[in-house]
Every structure is written in C-alpha cells, then in structure tokens.
Design an enzyme around this catalytic site. Structure first.
Site, PDB file in Angstrom:
ATOM      1  N   ASP A 125       0.835  -1.203   0.000  1.00 50.89           N
ATOM      2  CA  ASP A 125       0.000   0.000   0.000  1.00 50.89           C
ATOM      3  C   ASP A 125       0.869   1.252   0.000  1.00 50.89           C
ATOM      4  OD1 ASP A 125      -2.438   1.330  -0.129  1.00 50.89           O
ATOM      5  OD2 ASP A 125      -2.695   1.377   2.047  1.00 50.89           O
TER       6      ASP A 125
ATOM      7  N   LYS B 133       2.069   4.640  -1.056  1.00 49.93           N
ATOM      8  CA  LYS B 133       1.455   5.813  -1.689  1.00 49.93           C
ATOM      9  C   LYS B 133       1.846   7.034  -0.881  1.00 49.93           C
ATOM     10  CE  LYS B 133      -2.842   5.095   0.853  1.00 49.93           C
ATOM     11  NZ  LYS B 133      -4.266   4.834   0.750  1.00 49.93           N
TER      12      LYS B 133
ATOM     13  N   ASN C 141       1.048   7.388   2.774  1.00 50.39           N
ATOM     14  CA  ASN C 141       1.719   6.476   3.693  1.00 50.39           C
ATOM     15  C   ASN C 141       3.220   6.770   3.806  1.00 50.39           C
ATOM     16  OD1 ASN C 141      -0.671   5.208   4.250  1.00 50.39           O
ATOM     17  ND2 ASN C 141      -0.359   3.554   2.798  1.00 50.39           N
TER      18      ASN C 141
ATOM     19  N   ASP D 137       2.671   3.092   7.737  1.00 54.72           N
ATOM     20  CA  ASP D 137       1.394   2.384   7.613  1.00 54.72           C
ATOM     21  C   ASP D 137       1.586   0.989   7.028  1.00 54.72           C
ATOM     22  OD1 ASP D 137      -1.186   1.479   7.470  1.00 54.72           O
ATOM     23  OD2 ASP D 137      -1.964   3.211   6.393  1.00 54.72           O
TER      24      ASP D 137
ATOM     25  N   THR E 270      -4.485   0.219  -2.165  1.00 51.36           N
ATOM     26  CA  THR E 270      -5.362   1.264  -2.668  1.00 51.36           C
ATOM     27  C   THR E 270      -5.347   1.198  -4.189  1.00 51.36           C
ATOM     28  OG1 THR E 270      -4.727   2.580  -0.744  1.00 51.36           O
ATOM     29  CG2 THR E 270      -5.864   3.729  -2.534  1.00 51.36           C
TER      30      THR E 270
END
Length: 159
Positions: free
Chosen positions: A29, A31, A34, A47, A66
């Site tokens: 995840d 991104k 994060n 995260d 995501t």
C-alpha cells in the site's frame, strides 16, 4: 520540487523497500499518504496495516492496497495468487508521479474504473499516465517503474 529533492525522496522510499524486501515483507500500500516527510526532506515509509510477510508458497491476498497505486499482479491475484516485492516497485512509480505532479494518474476516473483498467493495459499506456511521466520527468522515468511484472528489474536495488 527541485529535481534533487524529488530524487532524494524516491531514493529514500526505495531504500525503505530494500529493507522491507530483505526481510521478506511486501508493503502492498505504498502511496503518498503512507509516507512521512521530515523537515530535511528525508522520507520514511509508514502504515504497514496491509503489509505481508511472503510465505514459501508465495500465495498472496488479492485486492490489498489502494486501487490507484495497485500493481496489476495484486489486482489479478484473485486468479493467480502469486506476486512479490515487484508490486512495491510499481507503487513507487505511481507515488513518484503523485509527488511530482501533485495528483495520482487517472485521478479523474472512479477508483473502480481504475481497478479494471490497470490489469487490462499490462502497463500504464493510458494517455494520462504518459502525460504525467513526460511532464514530471521529461520522458526520463525508467520504463520498468510502470511495467507489469517488470522483467528488466529483478529488484528495487537497480533503481
């Protein structure tokens, strides 16, 4: 961002991926939301809610992460169930565009539409993504950043 700061940020993210992958962990995840950015511009990956230790069978959960940053292998895992740390390299490419351009590629589309487009294309040949790459990097974005199962890159060490 000045190019030097931008490249430093990308290298910090890649170093974080190296550390995770050396410990058989896939973030899944990665991104902009994060990432933690210090006053000096250094970046830490955060995260780990959907991070996963890669088991010996290599079977991974589908649709984890995501959608807009999700590699095709993750989306297709419902059929194949196999992917590895290369999916974080894809997410780094999307994140690089997000940081440089101020928005994620295909932000004008509904997330479910993006979910269906990414695996069909096999790479990011969408005009929106190509324009973002040219605008941010002058065409200098390494082509394996946004390739499905990049054959030219065996690990993030080559970034």
């Amino acid at each position: 961002f000045p190019v030097g700061i931008f490249l430093g940020m990308c290298l910090d993210i890649a170093r974080g991926m190296v550390y995770l992958h050396q410990h058989s962990i896939v973030h899944r995840d990665l991104k902009g939301a994060n990432l933690l950015v210090a006053d000096d511009g250094s970046v830490k990956v955060a995260d780990f809610g959907v991070a996963r230790v890669i088991d010996k069978q290599g079977t991974m959960t589908a649709e984890t992460g995501t959608y807009r940053w999700m590699a095709p292998e993750v989306i297709l895992a419902m059929d194949e169930g196999q992917y590895d740390g290369k999916v974080d390299v894809w997410s780094l490419g999307i994140t690089a565009i997000e940081v440089a351009d101020g928005e994620v590629p295909m932000s004008n589309l509904h997330p479910m539409r993006v979910l269906f487009l990414i695996p069909r294309s096999g790479n990011t040949n969408s005009e929106s993504w190509i324009c973002s790459c040219r605008r941010c990097f002058g065409g200098g974005l390494p082509p394996y950043f946004l390739c499905r199962d990049p054959p030219a890159v065996d690990s993030q060490h080559r970034l």
